[in-house]
Design a protein around this motif. Structure first.
Motif, PDB file in Angstrom:
ATOM      1  N   ILE A 112       0.729  -1.705  -0.335  1.00 36.10           N
ATOM      2  CA  ILE A 112       0.047  -0.023  -0.374  1.00 36.10           C
ATOM      3  C   ILE A 112       1.009   0.972  -0.346  1.00 36.10           C
ATOM      4  CG2 ILE A 112      -1.766   0.703   1.197  1.00 36.10           C
ATOM      5  CD1 ILE A 112      -1.994  -1.653  -0.163  1.00 36.10           C
ATOM      6  N   TRP A 113       0.697   2.374  -0.788  1.00 32.28           N
ATOM      7  CA  TRP A 113       1.607   2.965  -0.932  1.00 32.28           C
ATOM      8  C   TRP A 113       0.711   4.723  -0.520  1.00 32.28           C
ATOM      9  CZ3 TRP A 113       3.423   3.452  -6.054  1.00 32.28           C
ATOM     10  CH2 TRP A 113       4.731   2.284  -6.741  1.00 32.28           C
ATOM     11  N   GLN A 114      -0.826   4.559  -1.015  1.00 26.58           N
ATOM     12  CA  GLN A 114      -1.808   5.924  -0.196  1.00 26.58           C
ATOM     13  C   GLN A 114      -2.807   5.064  -0.336  1.00 26.58           C
ATOM     14  OE1 GLN A 114      -2.282   7.998  -3.887  1.00 26.58           O
ATOM     15  NE2 GLN A 114      -0.616   9.812  -2.911  1.00 26.58           N
ATOM     16  N   GLY A 115      -3.868   5.585   0.719  1.00 26.08           N
ATOM     17  CA  GLY A 115      -4.342   5.435   1.523  1.00 26.08           C
ATOM     18  C   GLY A 115      -4.808   4.479   2.172  1.00 26.08           C
ATOM     19  N   LYS A 116      -5.902   3.338   2.858  1.00 29.16           N
ATOM     20  CA  LYS A 116      -6.122   2.060   3.638  1.00 29.16           C
ATOM     21  C   LYS A 116      -6.549   1.356   2.877  1.00 29.16           C
ATOM     22  CE  LYS A 116      -6.107   3.523   8.432  1.00 29.16           C
ATOM     23  NZ  LYS A 116      -6.828   3.944   9.388  1.00 29.16           N
ATOM     24  N   ALA A 117      -6.188   0.052   2.418  1.00 29.07           N
ATOM     25  CA  ALA A 117      -6.342  -1.120   1.671  1.00 29.07           C
ATOM     26  C   ALA A 117      -7.452  -2.445   2.772  1.00 29.07           C
ATOM     27  CB  ALA A 117      -5.793  -1.636   1.038  1.00 29.07           C
ATOM     28  N   ILE A 118      -8.427  -2.754   1.874  1.00 23.06           N
ATOM     29  CA  ILE A 118      -8.934  -4.403   2.669  1.00 23.06           C
ATOM     30  C   ILE A 118      -8.540  -5.312   1.296  1.00 23.06           C
ATOM     31  CG2 ILE A 118      -9.867  -5.480   3.526  1.00 23.06           C
ATOM     32  CD1 ILE A 118     -11.670  -3.668   4.920  1.00 23.06           C
ATOM     33  N   ILE A 119      -7.500  -6.468   1.260  1.00 26.34           N
ATOM     34  CA  ILE A 119      -7.136  -7.233   1.042  1.00 26.34           C
ATOM     35  C   ILE A 119      -8.083  -8.505   0.788  1.00 26.34           C
ATOM     36  CG2 ILE A 119      -5.687  -8.334  -0.598  1.00 26.34           C
ATOM     37  CD1 ILE A 119      -4.755  -5.600  -0.698  1.00 26.34           C
ATOM     38  N   GLU A 141       2.438  -1.157   4.126  1.00 25.17           N
ATOM     39  CA  GLU A 141       2.349  -2.725   4.850  1.00 25.17           C
ATOM     40  C   GLU A 141       2.080  -3.459   3.576  1.00 25.17           C
ATOM     41  OE1 GLU A 141       0.601  -2.199   8.978  1.00 25.17           O
ATOM     42  OE2 GLU A 141      -0.492  -1.799   6.923  1.00 25.17           O
ATOM     43  N   LYS A 142       2.538  -4.687   3.372  1.00 26.81           N
ATOM     44  CA  LYS A 142       2.528  -6.007   2.384  1.00 26.81           C
ATOM     45  C   LYS A 142       1.420  -6.463   2.762  1.00 26.81           C
ATOM     46  CE  LYS A 142       7.448  -4.019   1.944  1.00 26.81           C
ATOM     47  NZ  LYS A 142       7.199  -2.600   3.385  1.00 26.81           N
ATOM     48  N   VAL A 143       0.683  -7.601   1.516  1.00 25.71           N
ATOM     49  CA  VAL A 143      -0.253  -8.350   1.882  1.00 25.71           C
ATOM     50  C   VAL A 143       0.127  -9.280   0.472  1.00 25.71           C
ATOM     51  CG1 VAL A 143      -2.178  -9.416   2.091  1.00 25.71           C
ATOM     52  CG2 VAL A 143      -1.760  -6.923   2.940  1.00 25.71           C
ATOM     53  N   LEU A 144       0.444 -10.486   0.629  1.00 23.41           N
ATOM     54  CA  LEU A 144       0.537 -11.517   0.184  1.00 23.41           C
ATOM     55  C   LEU A 144      -0.863 -12.633  -0.207  1.00 23.41           C
ATOM     56  CD1 LEU A 144       2.145 -13.401  -1.778  1.00 23.41           C
ATOM     57  CD2 LEU A 144       3.276 -14.690   0.389  1.00 23.41           C
ATOM     58  N   GLY A 207     -19.943 -19.090   6.582  1.00 23.25           N
ATOM     59  CA  GLY A 207     -19.080 -20.113   6.994  1.00 23.25           C
ATOM     60  C   GLY A 207     -18.499 -18.357   8.184  1.00 23.25           C
ATOM     61  N   ARG A 208     -16.905 -18.765   7.745  1.00 21.15           N
ATOM     62  CA  ARG A 208     -16.286 -17.165   9.041  1.00 21.15           C
ATOM     63  C   ARG A 208     -15.465 -16.619   8.104  1.00 21.15           C
ATOM     64  NH1 ARG A 208     -12.518 -17.357  13.310  1.00 21.15           N
ATOM     65  NH2 ARG A 208     -11.622 -19.130  12.881  1.00 21.15           N
ATOM     66  N   LEU A 209     -15.496 -14.828   8.908  1.00 21.96           N
ATOM     67  CA  LEU A 209     -14.461 -14.026   8.249  1.00 21.96           C
ATOM     68  C   LEU A 209     -13.177 -13.697   9.116  1.00 21.96           C
ATOM     69  CD1 LEU A 209     -13.580 -12.367   5.722  1.00 21.96           C
ATOM     70  CD2 LEU A 209     -15.639 -11.007   6.297  1.00 21.96           C
ATOM     71  N   GLN A 210     -12.291 -14.131   8.728  1.00 27.14           N
ATOM     72  CA  GLN A 210     -11.131 -13.546   9.913  1.00 27.14           C
ATOM     73  C   GLN A 210     -10.441 -12.111   9.162  1.00 27.14           C
ATOM     74  OE1 GLN A 210      -8.450 -16.727  11.455  1.00 27.14           O
ATOM     75  NE2 GLN A 210      -9.437 -18.176   9.622  1.00 27.14           N
ATOM     76  N   MET A 211     -10.857 -11.226  10.421  1.00 27.69           N
ATOM     77  CA  MET A 211     -10.135  -9.485  10.000  1.00 27.69           C
ATOM     78  C   MET A 211      -8.826  -9.743  10.853  1.00 27.69           C
ATOM     79  SD  MET A 211     -12.778  -8.716   8.526  1.00 27.69           S
ATOM     80  CE  MET A 211     -12.587  -6.315   8.679  1.00 27.69           C
ATOM     81  N   ILE A 212      -7.812  -9.555   9.959  1.00 28.99           N
ATOM     82  CA  ILE A 212      -6.365  -9.761  10.471  1.00 28.99           C
ATOM     83  C   ILE A 212      -5.409  -8.833   9.898  1.00 28.99           C
ATOM     84  CG2 ILE A 212      -6.261 -12.237  11.057  1.00 28.99           C
ATOM     85  CD1 ILE A 212      -5.018 -12.039   8.818  1.00 28.99           C
ATOM     86  N   THR A 213      -4.151  -8.189  10.407  1.00 27.57           N
ATOM     87  CA  THR A 213      -3.848  -7.270  10.480  1.00 27.57           C
ATOM     88  C   THR A 213      -2.985  -7.766   9.469  1.00 27.57           C
ATOM     89  OG1 THR A 213      -2.668  -7.350  12.233  1.00 27.57           O
ATOM     90  CG2 THR A 213      -4.138  -5.679  11.878  1.00 27.57           C
ATOM     91  N   PRO A 214      -1.557  -7.212   8.655  1.00 23.97           N
ATOM     92  CA  PRO A 214      -0.364  -8.091   8.261  1.00 23.97           C
ATOM     93  C   PRO A 214       0.750  -8.554   9.079  1.00 23.97           C
ATOM     94  CG  PRO A 214      -0.855  -5.955   6.707  1.00 23.97           C
ATOM     95  CD  PRO A 214      -1.541  -5.222   7.767  1.00 23.97           C
ATOM     96  N   ARG A 215       1.104  -8.833   7.894  1.00 29.62           N
ATOM     97  CA  ARG A 215       2.112  -9.721   9.211  1.00 29.62           C
ATOM     98  C   ARG A 215       3.201  -9.177   8.314  1.00 29.62           C
ATOM     99  NH1 ARG A 215       3.958 -15.021   7.305  1.00 29.62           N
ATOM    100  NH2 ARG A 215       2.926 -16.461   6.189  1.00 29.62           N
ATOM    101  N   ARG A 216       4.787  -9.461   8.703  1.00 28.18           N
ATOM    102  CA  ARG A 216       5.714  -9.532   8.041  1.00 28.18           C
ATOM    103  C   ARG A 216       6.030 -11.591   7.090  1.00 28.18           C
ATOM    104  NH1 ARG A 216      12.264  -8.461   9.959  1.00 28.18           N
ATOM    105  NH2 ARG A 216      11.175  -5.964  10.054  1.00 28.18           N
ATOM    106  N   HIS A 255      -0.899 -19.197   5.793  1.00 31.84           N
ATOM    107  CA  HIS A 255      -1.537 -18.281   5.959  1.00 31.84           C
ATOM    108  C   HIS A 255      -1.133 -16.645   6.103  1.00 31.84           C
ATOM    109  CE1 HIS A 255      -3.700 -15.645   9.703  1.00 31.84           C
ATOM    110  NE2 HIS A 255      -3.993 -16.918  10.167  1.00 31.84           N
ATOM    111  N   PRO A 256      -1.768 -15.464   5.783  1.00 34.83           N
ATOM    112  CA  PRO A 256      -1.718 -14.439   5.119  1.00 34.83           C
ATOM    113  C   PRO A 256      -1.433 -13.307   6.147  1.00 34.83           C
ATOM    114  CG  PRO A 256      -4.205 -14.930   4.284  1.00 34.83           C
ATOM    115  CD  PRO A 256      -3.453 -16.347   5.437  1.00 34.83           C
TER     116      PRO A 256
END
Length: 256
Positions: A112-119, A141-144, A207-216, A255-256
């Protein structure tokens, strides 16, 4: 966005990009609201005329031979501020087409460069979507997204344009049919005030949706440095994007 390893500028009126002297990239493709209406919950909704701009294969001139050799490609996308009716601005849900050179549906690494994203990502685009994650990420922050998962990129802050870069397979392609057959991915993001809420898509099993933050993603050698700069420093670092088969053991139970 020289802070992110590339000399380029993001513009918002009109949407697009300009490149520095040592950077090459295509004219951006602009996705208009009318073009994406079929993918929206409310095809008749109001929203910005220009929804997002995308430029695939942005690079420093000197890096292009190495990128072509490694079958890597860097893309940059910017979203308009605003909403699409009661939906946030987002990409159309898709799965990456299997690449002929690797035999795999390739992963993708976002920054992410500007703003906020949900991947948003889900394991399968089938009746049972498997594990579903929404990863909230801010600048730097990075998301794979792992191979074969259905996914979409969502602007998490309607007041602010979203811009991100991503490492992709050079032979990239998008598969939409399975997602469209189920009227989207397993969870719909909706704007409520300044927040994003989620509604289950009844075309999938509950099902279930898991809300998480990025990891390295240290198992892939990724650091906190900008992802284009990481390529400059170590051109082999992102080989797992175009050759995910070489890190096959890392994708099991990812695991993302």
């Amino acid at each position: 966005m020289s802070d992110y390893g590339l000399d380029m500028t993001i513009t918002h009126q009109p949407l697009g990009f300009s490149y520095g002297d040592d950077v090459t990239g295509p004219m951006p493709e602009i996705r208009s609201l009318d073009q994406i209406r079929p993918s929206l919950r409310d095809p008749d909704c109001q929203g910005p005329d220009q929804v997002y701009a995308i430029a695939m294969d942005v690079a420093r001139l000197m890096d292009r031979p190495e990128l072509e050799k490694r079958m890597l490609l860097f893309g940059v996308v910017t979203y308009a501020a605003g909403t699409l009716g009661d939906e946030p601005i987002r990409s159309q849900g898709h799965v990456h087409r299997i690449s002929q050179h690797s035999g795999w549906s390739p992963p993708e690494l976002y920054e992410i460069w500007q703003g906020k994203a949900i991947i948003y990502m889900q394991e399968y685009v089938e009746d049972d979507p498997g594990r579903c994650f929404a990863v909230l990420a801010g600048p730097g922050e990075k998301v794979l997204v792992p191979p074969g998962w259905g996914h979409a990129t969502i602007s998490a802050s309607p007041d602010t344009p979203l811009t991100f870069g991503a490492w992709c397979d050079r032979e990239y392609g998008f598969e939409y049919d399975a997602v469209r057959a189920r009227k989207g991915l397993a969870w719909y993001p909706l704007v409520q005030g300044k927040n994003i809420i989620w509604q289950h898509n009844s075309h999938y099993m509950a099902g279930r949706l898991q809300m998480i933050t990025p990891r390295r993603y240290s198992e892939f050698g990724i650091t906190d440095a900008p992802i284009y700069q990481q390529f400059i420093d170590d051109p082999a670092r992102f080989q797992f994007i175009s050759r995910p088969d070489r890190t096959a053991e890392l994708w099991h139970h990812f695991h993302p």
